[in-house]
Motif scaffolding. Structure first.
Motif, short mmCIF file in Angstrom:
data_model
loop_
_atom_site.label_atom_id
_atom_site.label_comp_id
_atom_site.label_asym_id
_atom_site.label_seq_id
_atom_site.Cartn_x
_atom_site.Cartn_y
_atom_site.Cartn_z
N GLU A 140 31.28 57.39 -14.72
CA GLU A 140 32.18 57.25 -13.59
C GLU A 140 33.56 56.90 -14.15
N TRP A 141 34.40 57.90 -14.36
CA TRP A 141 35.68 57.63 -15.00
C TRP A 141 36.55 56.73 -14.13
N SER A 142 36.26 56.69 -12.83
CA SER A 142 37.03 55.79 -11.96
C SER A 142 36.74 54.33 -12.26
N ALA A 143 35.66 54.07 -13.01
CA ALA A 143 35.34 52.69 -13.37
C ALA A 143 36.20 52.20 -14.54
N GLY A 144 36.93 53.11 -15.19
CA GLY A 144 37.75 52.72 -16.33
C GLY A 144 38.75 51.62 -16.03
N PRO A 145 39.52 51.72 -14.93
CA PRO A 145 40.48 50.66 -14.62
C PRO A 145 39.85 49.28 -14.47
N ARG A 146 38.60 49.22 -13.97
CA ARG A 146 37.93 47.92 -13.87
C ARG A 146 37.70 47.33 -15.24
N SER A 147 37.25 48.14 -16.18
CA SER A 147 37.04 47.65 -17.54
C SER A 147 38.36 47.29 -18.20
N ALA A 148 39.44 48.03 -17.87
CA ALA A 148 40.75 47.68 -18.41
C ALA A 148 41.18 46.30 -17.92
N ARG A 149 40.95 46.04 -16.64
CA ARG A 149 41.30 44.71 -16.11
C ARG A 149 40.44 43.63 -16.75
N ALA A 150 39.16 43.95 -16.98
CA ALA A 150 38.28 42.99 -17.64
C ALA A 150 38.75 42.72 -19.07
N ALA A 151 39.16 43.78 -19.77
CA ALA A 151 39.67 43.60 -21.13
C ALA A 151 40.90 42.72 -21.13
N ALA A 152 41.78 42.91 -20.15
CA ALA A 152 42.98 42.08 -20.05
C ALA A 152 42.61 40.62 -19.79
N GLY A 153 41.58 40.39 -18.96
CA GLY A 153 41.13 39.03 -18.72
C GLY A 153 40.57 38.38 -19.98
N HIS A 154 39.74 39.11 -20.71
CA HIS A 154 39.22 38.59 -21.98
C HIS A 154 40.36 38.35 -22.97
N LEU A 155 41.35 39.24 -22.96
CA LEU A 155 42.49 39.11 -23.87
C LEU A 155 43.26 37.82 -23.59
N ASP A 156 43.47 37.53 -22.32
CA ASP A 156 44.19 36.30 -21.97
C ASP A 156 43.43 35.07 -22.45
N ARG A 157 42.11 35.12 -22.34
CA ARG A 157 41.30 33.99 -22.83
C ARG A 157 41.42 33.85 -24.35
N VAL A 158 41.44 34.96 -25.06
CA VAL A 158 41.59 34.90 -26.52
C VAL A 158 42.95 34.30 -26.89
N PHE A 159 44.00 34.68 -26.17
CA PHE A 159 45.32 34.11 -26.43
C PHE A 159 45.32 32.60 -26.19
N GLU A 160 44.69 32.18 -25.10
CA GLU A 160 44.63 30.75 -24.81
C GLU A 160 43.89 30.01 -25.92
N THR A 161 42.81 30.60 -26.40
CA THR A 161 42.06 30.00 -27.50
C THR A 161 42.92 29.92 -28.76
N LEU A 162 43.66 30.99 -29.03
CA LEU A 162 44.50 31.03 -30.21
C LEU A 162 45.59 29.96 -30.16
N LEU A 163 46.17 29.79 -28.97
CA LEU A 163 47.26 28.82 -28.82
C LEU A 163 46.77 27.38 -28.78
N SER A 164 45.54 27.17 -28.31
CA SER A 164 45.02 25.81 -28.18
C SER A 164 44.62 25.21 -29.52
N ARG A 165 44.27 26.05 -30.50
CA ARG A 165 43.86 25.60 -31.83
C ARG A 165 42.64 24.68 -31.76
#
Length: 344
Positions: A140-165
């Motif tokens: 379902e190629w229409s599901a791609g944007p959902r995974s993109a949003r999920a990747a962005a959410g995971h990415l934000d968490r990784v940044f927070e982890t990186l900054l928190s040390r």
């Protein structure tokens, strides 16, 4: 760890669906249907930061005890391994797409052992794999944007982890996760604005300790990228924050403007709904713009906010120091101009 990173980043899959179902933390058993373990390991590493292992004898419990994903083939084996840990069971289907693999994740299987018997959970696993394999065959190629949003959410968490040390994972692993999540997200939606801003953040973080010319070039790209993101999405929280920080730190000769720092960080404060990161940034911009009364009001909001994390505690301490210094500057007989010590 570097060896594990090299192993994990050997190649992105052809497509990913259901990335929002992958737990970022906690013991995990991955119930895999189909072939493509290398691509699956890459995705799991991107989200979780730890390498996946095959379920094989005593290594299974060893891996689970270290909060790492374990790959299994049989549904019964997955349920049994999850009960021993205990761990979540994540079903996933893998399907060849040329030389790469399409990956479709489903929701974790029921975990309540009181309401769901072993037989119930095994049946749920079989049903999930049947559905997911069919979707992997006919994506379902229409599901791609959902995974993109999920990747962005995971990415934000990784940044927070990186900054928190505060995370045991080394910075090299977190940077590798961030780069992979950007790649995975672009598979689903290359125009996702959150991912574009995330790429700006990653570039800026990676160049913090580089020579000045390299760092300056990265900062110019950051400004241009944040302005482009705001043209696409005028209320983008992180774009406002990054652009406000840019104007707060850049000297006037290079285009830094304190009034624009205040405007963008005020917008981030409003959009951030009380997150003290944005409130403190707004306060620092007000200090730099010599608006001490408004700055004190923002600092008080940081001081009074809950501080249940090392980063929020550090922000509170910074706000207390700035507030005390500002009160001293405004005290009768002070020779220091109000707001002169604000960052800028």
């Amino acid at each position: 760890m570097l060896k594990q990173n090299r192993h994990a980043v050997r190649g992105l899959p052809a497509a990913v669906e259901g990335l929002e179902h992958v737990p970022a933390r906690g013991p995990l058993v991955v119930l895999a249907g189909g072939d493509g373990q290398r691509a699956l390991s890459t995705v799991l590493f991107a989200v979780r930061g730890t390498p996946a292992r095959r379920l094989d004898g005593p290594d299974a419990l060893h891996a689970l005890a270290h909060d790492e994903a374990v790959l299994v083939r049989g549904v019964e084996a997955a349920v049994a391994a999850a009960d021993r840990a205990p761990a979540s069971v994540l079903p996933v289907a893998l399907w060849p797409d040329g030389r790469r693999t399409r990956i479709v994740f489903g929701p974790v299987l029921p975990q309540d052992t009181v309401e769901h018997s072993v037989r119930d959970r095994v049946r749920a696993g079989h049903a999930a794999l049947t559905t997911l394999v069919e979707r992997a065959r006919n994506p379902e190629w229409s599901a791609g944007p959902r995974s993109a949003r999920a990747a962005a959410g995971h990415l934000d968490r990784v940044f927070e982890t990186l900054l928190s040390r505060t995370d045991p994972l080394p910075d090299s692993t977190l940077y590798a996760q961030a780069a992979l999540l950007l790649g995975l997200g672009r598979l689903g939606d290359p125009h996702n604005v959150d991912l574009r801003v995330g790429r700006l953040r990653l570039t800026a973080l990676r160049n913090e300790t580089r020579p000045l010319p390299v760092r300056a070039a990265a900062l110019w790209r950051l400004r241009a990228g944040a302005e482009e993101a705001l043209r696409q999405e005028p209320d983008h929280l992180m774009a406002h924050y990054l652009l406000g920080r840019w104007h707060l730190s850049a000297p006037g000769l290079l285009g830094g403007r304190r009034d624009l720092a205040v405007a963008h960080l005020e917008a981030a404060d409003r959009l951030g709904r009380g997150d003290t990161r944005y409130v403190l940034g707004h306060a620092e911009a007000l200090l730099a713009a010599h608006r001490p009364t408004a700055a004190l009001s923002a600092l008080e909001r940081v001081i009074e906010a809950p501080a249940d994390h090392p980063r929020t505690q550090r922000r509170r301490q910074s706000a207390i120091r700035l507030s005390r210094a500002l009160h001293q500057e405004q005290a009768p007989g002070s020779s220091v101009a109000p707001g002169a010590r604000g960052k800028g």
